[in-house]
Scaffold this motif. Structure first.
Motif, PDB file in Angstrom:
ATOM      1  N   GLU A 282      -2.924  27.231  -2.489  1.00 24.40           N
ATOM      2  CA  GLU A 282      -3.283  25.854  -2.103  1.00 24.40           C
ATOM      3  C   GLU A 282      -4.114  25.171  -3.193  1.00 24.40           C
ATOM      4  O   GLU A 282      -3.994  23.973  -3.428  1.00 24.40           O
ATOM      5  N   ALA A 283      -4.967  25.949  -3.859  1.00 26.30           N
ATOM      6  CA  ALA A 283      -5.798  25.389  -4.941  1.00 26.30           C
ATOM      7  C   ALA A 283      -4.917  24.874  -6.080  1.00 26.30           C
ATOM      8  O   ALA A 283      -5.184  23.817  -6.659  1.00 26.30           O
ATOM      9  N   ASN A 284      -3.854  25.623  -6.389  1.00 24.10           N
ATOM     10  CA  ASN A 284      -2.954  25.196  -7.477  1.00 24.10           C
ATOM     11  C   ASN A 284      -2.325  23.837  -7.180  1.00 24.10           C
ATOM     12  O   ASN A 284      -2.147  23.015  -8.078  1.00 24.10           O
ATOM     13  N   LYS A 285      -2.003  23.621  -5.911  1.00 22.56           N
ATOM     14  CA  LYS A 285      -1.352  22.352  -5.544  1.00 22.56           C
ATOM     15  C   LYS A 285      -2.251  21.162  -5.809  1.00 22.56           C
ATOM     16  O   LYS A 285      -1.788  20.046  -6.009  1.00 22.56           O
ATOM     17  N   CYS A 305     -11.106  19.097  -9.699  1.00 25.11           N
ATOM     18  CA  CYS A 305      -9.737  18.813  -9.274  1.00 25.11           C
ATOM     19  C   CYS A 305      -9.074  17.977 -10.364  1.00 25.11           C
ATOM     20  O   CYS A 305      -9.533  16.865 -10.678  1.00 25.11           O
ATOM     21  N   ASN A 306      -8.032  18.530 -10.937  1.00 22.06           N
ATOM     22  CA  ASN A 306      -7.374  17.911 -12.086  1.00 22.06           C
ATOM     23  C   ASN A 306      -6.115  17.158 -11.665  1.00 22.06           C
ATOM     24  O   ASN A 306      -5.441  17.544 -10.707  1.00 22.06           O
ATOM     25  N   ARG A 327      -9.614  11.847  -5.163  1.00 22.26           N
ATOM     26  CA  ARG A 327     -10.571  11.873  -4.032  1.00 22.26           C
ATOM     27  C   ARG A 327      -9.965  12.658  -2.851  1.00 22.26           C
ATOM     28  O   ARG A 327     -10.655  13.414  -2.191  1.00 22.26           O
ATOM     29  N   LYS A 328      -8.658  12.480  -2.630  1.00 22.68           N
ATOM     30  CA  LYS A 328      -8.003  13.242  -1.551  1.00 22.68           C
ATOM     31  C   LYS A 328      -8.041  14.729  -1.894  1.00 22.68           C
ATOM     32  O   LYS A 328      -8.291  15.576  -1.038  1.00 22.68           O
ATOM     33  N   ARG A 329      -7.798  15.049  -3.159  1.00 21.92           N
ATOM     34  CA  ARG A 329      -7.793  16.449  -3.587  1.00 21.92           C
ATOM     35  C   ARG A 329      -9.182  17.077  -3.423  1.00 21.92           C
ATOM     36  O   ARG A 329      -9.305  18.245  -3.062  1.00 21.92           O
ATOM     37  N   MET A 330     -10.218  16.291  -3.704  1.00 21.82           N
ATOM     38  CA  MET A 330     -11.577  16.850  -3.603  1.00 21.82           C
ATOM     39  C   MET A 330     -11.921  17.174  -2.153  1.00 21.82           C
ATOM     40  O   MET A 330     -12.545  18.207  -1.868  1.00 21.82           O
ATOM     41  N   ALA A 331     -11.502  16.315  -1.244  1.00 19.96           N
ATOM     42  CA  ALA A 331     -11.753  16.589   0.180  1.00 19.96           C
ATOM     43  C   ALA A 331     -11.021  17.863   0.582  1.00 19.96           C
ATOM     44  O   ALA A 331     -11.562  18.720   1.296  1.00 19.96           O
ATOM     45  N   LYS A 332      -9.811  18.014   0.076  1.00 16.59           N
ATOM     46  CA  LYS A 332      -9.005  19.205   0.368  1.00 16.59           C
ATOM     47  C   LYS A 332      -9.690  20.458  -0.215  1.00 16.59           C
ATOM     48  O   LYS A 332      -9.704  21.529   0.414  1.00 16.59           O
ATOM     49  N   ALA A 333     -10.261  20.296  -1.415  1.00 15.92           N
ATOM     50  CA  ALA A 333     -10.912  21.436  -2.080  1.00 15.92           C
ATOM     51  C   ALA A 333     -12.045  21.981  -1.214  1.00 15.92           C
ATOM     52  O   ALA A 333     -12.173  23.196  -1.018  1.00 15.92           O
ATOM     53  N   VAL A 334     -12.850  21.089  -0.672  1.00 14.70           N
ATOM     54  CA  VAL A 334     -13.973  21.527   0.163  1.00 14.70           C
ATOM     55  C   VAL A 334     -13.438  22.218   1.418  1.00 14.70           C
ATOM     56  O   VAL A 334     -13.962  23.249   1.858  1.00 14.70           O
ATOM     57  N   CYS A 344     -19.100  30.000   2.586  1.00 14.04           N
ATOM     58  CA  CYS A 344     -18.876  28.554   2.406  1.00 14.04           C
ATOM     59  C   CYS A 344     -18.408  27.890   3.709  1.00 14.04           C
ATOM     60  O   CYS A 344     -17.859  26.777   3.679  1.00 14.04           O
ATOM     61  N   GLU A 345     -18.614  28.546   4.825  1.00 10.17           N
ATOM     62  CA  GLU A 345     -18.060  28.054   6.097  1.00 10.17           C
ATOM     63  C   GLU A 345     -18.559  26.656   6.453  1.00 10.17           C
ATOM     64  O   GLU A 345     -17.877  25.887   7.113  1.00 10.17           O
ATOM     65  N   LYS A 346     -19.789  26.362   6.038  1.00  7.56           N
ATOM     66  CA  LYS A 346     -20.339  25.047   6.391  1.00  7.56           C
ATOM     67  C   LYS A 346     -20.560  24.176   5.145  1.00  7.56           C
ATOM     68  O   LYS A 346     -21.452  23.326   5.107  1.00  7.56           O
ATOM     69  N   ALA A 347     -19.755  24.435   4.140  1.00  4.50           N
ATOM     70  CA  ALA A 347     -19.909  23.694   2.876  1.00  4.50           C
ATOM     71  C   ALA A 347     -19.594  22.207   3.071  1.00  4.50           C
ATOM     72  O   ALA A 347     -18.822  21.843   3.958  1.00  4.50           O
ATOM     73  N   PHE A 348     -20.206  21.398   2.252  1.00 10.89           N
ATOM     74  CA  PHE A 348     -19.899  19.956   2.287  1.00 10.89           C
ATOM     75  C   PHE A 348     -19.923  19.382   0.877  1.00 10.89           C
ATOM     76  O   PHE A 348     -20.438  20.003  -0.056  1.00 10.89           O
ATOM     77  N   MET A 349     -19.361  18.205   0.751  1.00  5.74           N
ATOM     78  CA  MET A 349     -19.276  17.550  -0.555  1.00  5.74           C
ATOM     79  C   MET A 349     -20.634  16.908  -0.881  1.00  5.74           C
ATOM     80  O   MET A 349     -20.994  15.905  -0.284  1.00  5.74           O
ATOM     81  N   ALA A 350     -21.392  17.512  -1.784  1.00  5.97           N
ATOM     82  CA  ALA A 350     -22.753  17.041  -2.037  1.00  5.97           C
ATOM     83  C   ALA A 350     -22.814  15.975  -3.132  1.00  5.97           C
ATOM     84  O   ALA A 350     -23.680  15.115  -3.113  1.00  5.97           O
ATOM     85  N   ARG A 351     -21.916  16.060  -4.112  1.00  6.75           N
ATOM     86  CA  ARG A 351     -21.863  15.006  -5.127  1.00  6.75           C
ATOM     87  C   ARG A 351     -20.462  14.945  -5.720  1.00  6.75           C
ATOM     88  O   ARG A 351     -19.726  15.949  -5.685  1.00  6.75           O
ATOM     89  N   THR A 352     -20.104  13.777  -6.199  1.00  5.42           N
ATOM     90  CA  THR A 352     -18.863  13.643  -6.973  1.00  5.42           C
ATOM     91  C   THR A 352     -19.197  12.822  -8.212  1.00  5.42           C
ATOM     92  O   THR A 352     -20.269  12.207  -8.283  1.00  5.42           O
TER      93      THR A 352
END
Ligand code: FAD
Length: 485
Positions: A282-285, A305-306, A327-334, A344-352
């Motif tokens: 999934e990360a590769n996608k 996310c490239n 931005r969609k990819r970054m949400a998916k990454a988290v 990382c069960e409760k990880a969140f996007m802290a900065r972009t």
């Protein structure tokens, strides 16, 4: 009808800022049905400097600091509200202050980039803003050290250094044009909420990454579009040690480094390795890279996310589509971290990053183009301004025997323009050679070289090609720059 009602009515009619002025009305009536609008000429206030540095990123911060420390009256023009650039927005760690000694038994360990770049690290160390130069315990065929930074402290520390050095720091200011006098730049147009201004100077350094000033000045350039763009997420609320143990259980930690984390030494600050097949597929996608670094206990700093931009990185509209996609990819990454990675069960996007980071925009034609052979053969030149020993494609490509190559002054002089130097990702046309010269610590070294050279040129009233190399080298050595020979 009072002024407010008038403005409101004009707005409804779709008439812009020029409404109400005779000139504006004339211009409007001339152009309202055409495809072009002719901007009325304007008188701009002039500010005078010795050196103007365009772009306060990785290279620009160092260039402006170096110029001011030479005694030049220096202005820095940066479009964002802070200095630091891609080093604070895209990179995993600062590569690399050292040669690749660990990969070559018998090679001597050398810190090959020092000077102002090292001073930034020293200051960050004092405020808990870096891992320090953490030696790689595993994966040292790639790099010998990992120098991770707290991106927010980097912005603050470099801002303070600029101000302390006497630089006139113009943040939130766009460099919007060049004022030419033949093949010399006389000034630049700076645009901010304080209005449009002309900044005159004797010497200029373009550190905008995109090569905006060089392009405005009419320099020759290409836009290779040979890299993916990227935004990076800082992921908060993660348990690094649990994350590491999980990776270890998969049996393949490929890179690891221990350094200062949340004020304590000998903590994991860099980990790389596969996180399982499902995660990887999934990360590769979404073009997610697998290296994680940190300087804080509960934080992964740069999850990248490239995305290869179809079209060009110079097109507003192509980039707008890419910004949304990433931005969609970054949400998916988290989401992937939460789903698959223990700790990382409760990880969140802290900065972009505030915008997509480019790896290359315009490639500016300079008096010399560093080749890949120069890099991997470890060549030095009779006008070296720094030494460098890192290659981002290692272990496939490395500098021979864990040595260094030189970046020559001529590689930073813009062809055809008398008083313009460039530093950063805009140099080096060969993609493989660029995989070395574009890295942060190289850009910082180039910044010190160009800022120093620009200040010397301004003091001597000479053009960049007239500056005597001996004088430049002496000033760089006095500024703490390391030379291999
Ligand atoms: C995603 C990504 C990951 C990377 N990873 C690493 C890594 O792990 N390690 C490493 O060493 N290197 C890494 N690199 C490479 C390295 O970070 C960059 O090549 C380097 O930081 C570029 O420095 P620079 O000074 O050329 O540009 P920047 O640091 O981008 O600075 C350019 C500055 O100019 C400003 N600017 C631009 N146009 C204007 C204008 N018209 N007016 C005013 N200001 C303007 C920008 O806002 C910016 O602050 C990475 C790069 C990317 C994109």
């Amino acid at each position: 009808m009072n002024r407010r009602e008038f403005s409101k009515r004009m707005l409804i009619l779709g008439i812009g800022a020029q409404a109400g002025s005779a000139k504006g009305n004339q211009a409007r009536s001339r152009n309202q049905f055409g495809n072009f609008y002719e901007e009325p000429a304007k008188k701009l206030p002039v500010r005078k400097f010795d050196v103007v540095v365009a772009g306060g990123g990785t290279a620009g911060v160092v260039a402006a600091t170096a110029a001011a420390r030479q005694g030049a009256k220096t202005a820095l023009i940066e479009v964002k509200g802070y200095p630091g650039g891609t080093a604070t927005e895209g990179g995993t760690a600062l590569h690399s202050f050292y040669n690749l000694w660990k990969a070559f038994p018998g090679a001597k360990k050398r810190q090959v980039v020092r000077g102002i770049a090292q001073e930034i690290i020293d200051r960050l160390l004092k405020v808990g803003g870096t891992s320090g130069h953490a030696e790689m315990s595993k994966g040292y065929n790639y790099d010998s050290v990992c120098t991770a930074i707290d991106t927010e402290m980097y912005k603050l520390v470099t801002f303070e250094m600029l101000v302390e050095s006497g630089v006139f720091v113009c943040v939130n200011t766009l460099l919007a044009g060049a004022i030419m006098d033949g093949s010399r730049i006389r000034g630049v147009i700076a645009e901010s909420r304080s209005g449009r201004e002309a900044f005159y100077a004797k010497s200029f350094v373009d550190c905008t990454a995109y090569g905006d000033l060089a392009a405005f000045a009419g320099a020759d350039y290409k836009v290779p579009n040979d890299y993916a763009c990227c935004n990076s997420v800082g992921i908060g609320n993660v348990d690094i040690d649990k994350y590491h143990d999980f990776m270890k259980s998969k049996g393949r930690i490929e890179q690891i480094a221990f350094g200062i984390r949340s004020g304590e030494p000998d903590k994991i600050v860099r980990v790389q390795g596969p996180r399982g097949q499902a995660f990887s597929a999934e990360a590769n996608k979404i073009g997610m890279s697998s290296v994680t670094t940190t300087v804080h206990d509960n934080y992964l700093m740069f999850i990248k996310c490239n995305f290869k931009v179809p079209g060009t990185v110079l097109s507003r509209d192509d980039m707008a589509k890419a910004e949304l996609e990433v931005r969609k990819r970054m949400a998916k990454a988290v989401e992937l971290f939460r789903k698959y990675v223990p700790g990382c069960e409760k990880a969140f996007m802290a900065r972009t990053s505030p915008k997509l980071c480019i790896r290359r925009g315009r490639l500016i034609t300079c008096d010399y183009d560093i080749t890949h052979e120069d890099v991997i053969e470890g060549r030095h030149f009779d006008d070296d301004v720094m030494a460098y020993g890192f290659h981002d494609s290692a272990p496939r490509y490395q500098v021979k025997n864990g040595g260094t190559y030189g970046i020559p002054y001529r590689a930073l002089r813009v062809a055809g323009i008398e008083n313009l130097l460039v530093a950063g990702m805009m140099i080096t046309s060969d993609h493989r050679a660029h995989m070395s010269t574009r890295n942060t610590v190289s850009c910082m070294g180039q910044g010190q070289a160009t800022g120093t050279a620009a200040a010397l040129c301004a003091a001597k009233n000479c053009e960049t090609r007239e500056l005597r190399y001996g004088e430049l080298r002496k000033a760089l050595q006095q500024g703490g720059v390391y030379f291999e020979s």
